[in-house]
Every structure is written in structure tokens, then in C-alpha cells.
Design a protein around this motif. Structure first.
Motif, PDB file in Angstrom:
ATOM      1  N   GLU A  72     -18.370  12.793 -77.744  1.00 35.65           N
ATOM      2  CA  GLU A  72     -18.168  14.309 -76.988  1.00 35.65           C
ATOM      3  C   GLU A  72     -18.181  15.216 -78.247  1.00 35.65           C
ATOM      4  OE1 GLU A  72     -17.668  16.887 -74.213  1.00 35.65           O
ATOM      5  OE2 GLU A  72     -18.001  14.787 -73.790  1.00 35.65           O
ATOM      6  N   GLY A  73     -17.733  15.075 -79.197  1.00 35.09           N
ATOM      7  CA  GLY A  73     -17.694  16.261 -80.060  1.00 35.09           C
ATOM      8  C   GLY A  73     -19.072  16.647 -80.618  1.00 35.09           C
ATOM      9  N   LEU A  74     -19.813  15.546 -80.849  1.00 33.17           N
ATOM     10  CA  LEU A  74     -21.138  15.677 -81.427  1.00 33.17           C
ATOM     11  C   LEU A  74     -22.074  16.097 -80.339  1.00 33.17           C
ATOM     12  CD1 LEU A  74     -21.174  12.645 -84.025  1.00 33.17           C
ATOM     13  CD2 LEU A  74     -21.100  15.158 -84.635  1.00 33.17           C
TER      14      LEU A  74
ATOM     15  N   SER B  16     -19.838  17.551 -89.306  1.00 35.10           N
ATOM     16  CA  SER B  16     -19.153  16.556 -90.000  1.00 35.10           C
ATOM     17  C   SER B  16     -18.289  15.855 -89.126  1.00 35.10           C
ATOM     18  CB  SER B  16     -18.942  17.008 -91.320  1.00 35.10           C
ATOM     19  OG  SER B  16     -17.642  17.703 -91.158  1.00 35.10           O
ATOM     20  N   VAL B  17     -18.013  14.576 -89.418  1.00 36.40           N
ATOM     21  CA  VAL B  17     -17.000  13.691 -88.750  1.00 36.40           C
ATOM     22  C   VAL B  17     -16.196  13.255 -89.908  1.00 36.40           C
ATOM     23  CG1 VAL B  17     -16.505  11.641 -87.195  1.00 36.40           C
ATOM     24  CG2 VAL B  17     -18.397  13.238 -86.943  1.00 36.40           C
TER      25      VAL B  17
ATOM     26  N   GLY C  10     -15.458  18.152 -70.750  1.00 40.09           N
ATOM     27  CA  GLY C  10     -15.298  17.070 -72.003  1.00 40.09           C
ATOM     28  C   GLY C  10     -13.981  17.258 -72.733  1.00 40.09           C
ATOM     29  N   LEU C  11     -13.672  18.585 -73.093  1.00 36.33           N
ATOM     30  CA  LEU C  11     -12.632  18.537 -73.675  1.00 36.33           C
ATOM     31  C   LEU C  11     -11.502  18.355 -73.113  1.00 36.33           C
ATOM     32  CD1 LEU C  11     -13.377  21.961 -75.600  1.00 36.33           C
ATOM     33  CD2 LEU C  11     -13.605  19.682 -76.531  1.00 36.33           C
TER      34      LEU C  11
ATOM     35  N   ASP D  45     -17.514  31.359 -86.805  1.00 34.08           N
ATOM     36  CA  ASP D  45     -17.861  30.253 -87.897  1.00 34.08           C
ATOM     37  C   ASP D  45     -17.970  28.897 -87.584  1.00 34.08           C
ATOM     38  OD1 ASP D  45     -15.060  30.209 -87.396  1.00 34.08           O
ATOM     39  OD2 ASP D  45     -14.861  30.128 -89.545  1.00 34.08           O
ATOM     40  N   GLY D  46     -17.763  28.605 -86.039  1.00 39.01           N
ATOM     41  CA  GLY D  46     -17.915  27.287 -85.854  1.00 39.01           C
ATOM     42  C   GLY D  46     -16.845  26.606 -85.256  1.00 39.01           C
ATOM     43  N   THR D  47     -16.784  25.395 -84.880  1.00 38.72           N
ATOM     44  CA  THR D  47     -15.686  24.981 -84.305  1.00 38.72           C
ATOM     45  C   THR D  47     -15.308  23.606 -84.645  1.00 38.72           C
ATOM     46  OG1 THR D  47     -16.859  25.724 -81.958  1.00 38.72           O
ATOM     47  CG2 THR D  47     -15.289  23.507 -81.688  1.00 38.72           C
ATOM     48  N   ARG D  48     -13.760  23.310 -84.820  1.00 35.04           N
ATOM     49  CA  ARG D  48     -13.200  22.405 -85.145  1.00 35.04           C
ATOM     50  C   ARG D  48     -12.291  21.675 -84.362  1.00 35.04           C
ATOM     51  NH1 ARG D  48     -14.145  26.613 -87.737  1.00 35.04           N
ATOM     52  NH2 ARG D  48     -12.551  27.838 -86.776  1.00 35.04           N
TER      53      ARG D  48
END
Length: 108
Positions: A25-27, A40-41, A69-70, A91-94
Motif C-alpha cells: 500500500e505504501g509503495l 525507501s522501505v 488504503g491508509l 518534502d514527502g511522506t513517511r
């Protein structure tokens, strides 16, 4: 992808399935929505818990009412006594999933 600690302690197939679903789900979110250059994982295990992180450098989740999904990942985490944490910005998601490792399951 990186691994740290005794990640082979996850022997219960259902826990491994939940971890795989989290990574998937994350990717998938990174590919479909983030417009990221990198992702990255990281999987880290201790005798007490396993933590999985999916990190990207995309534009973040932003304002959206659709987070099915989350939501599914949050339910999976809670069903295992774990937590899901999401941090997102320009700057992105973690995404972090933490699942405690039970010595014995008494509710099975």
C-alpha cells in the motif's frame, strides 16, 4: 530496502501478510500519487516489536477526503495491537507501522 535486527522472528503468516500489505500500500501510494524521485522501505525488528517504514520524497498527501488504503492499514495495525503513524508534507511522506511481537497469542 534495508533490514535491521532479527527480522526472521516474524513467523506468524498473518503478521507477515499484514507487513506485506503495508509495504504494498505504501509503495502503491508513492507510485500513484507522490510524484517522488525516490522511495525507501526499512524493516527493523527487536524481540519486542517490528517496525516498517515507507518513506518518499514526493509532494506529500495533501488535502484529500479519500484515505481508504491508509484506513485499512490503520485497522490492520490496531488488530495486532500496533500503531500506524503518518507524516506528510511538501518534502514527502513517511509511513511507520509498529507491531508488537507476542510471545504467545492467547486470543487465537
Amino acid at each position: 530496502m534495508s533490514f535491521a535486527g532479527p527480522v526472521d522472528i516474524v513467523t506468524e503468516p498473518a503478521v507477515a501478510d499484514d507487513i506485506a500489505a503495508f509495504v504494498r500500500e505504501g509503495l502503491t501510494n508513492v507510485v500513484r500519487h507522490a510524484e517522488a524521485a525516490t522511495a525507501s522501505v526499512a524493516v527493523s525488528a527487536s524481540p519486542d516489536d517490528i517496525t516498517v517504514a515507507v518513506v518518499d520524497d514526493g509532494h506529500g498527501i495533501g488535502e484529500t477526503s479519500r484515505r481508504s488504503g491508509l484506513g485499512n492499514l490503520e485497522l490492520r495495525a490496531r488488530s495486532r495491537g500496533g500503531t500506524l503513524r503518518v507524516e506528510s508534507g511538501a518534502d514527502g511522506t513517511r509511513l511507520w507501522l509498529r507491531i508488537p511481537i507476542a510471545e504467545e497469542r492467547t486470543d487465537a
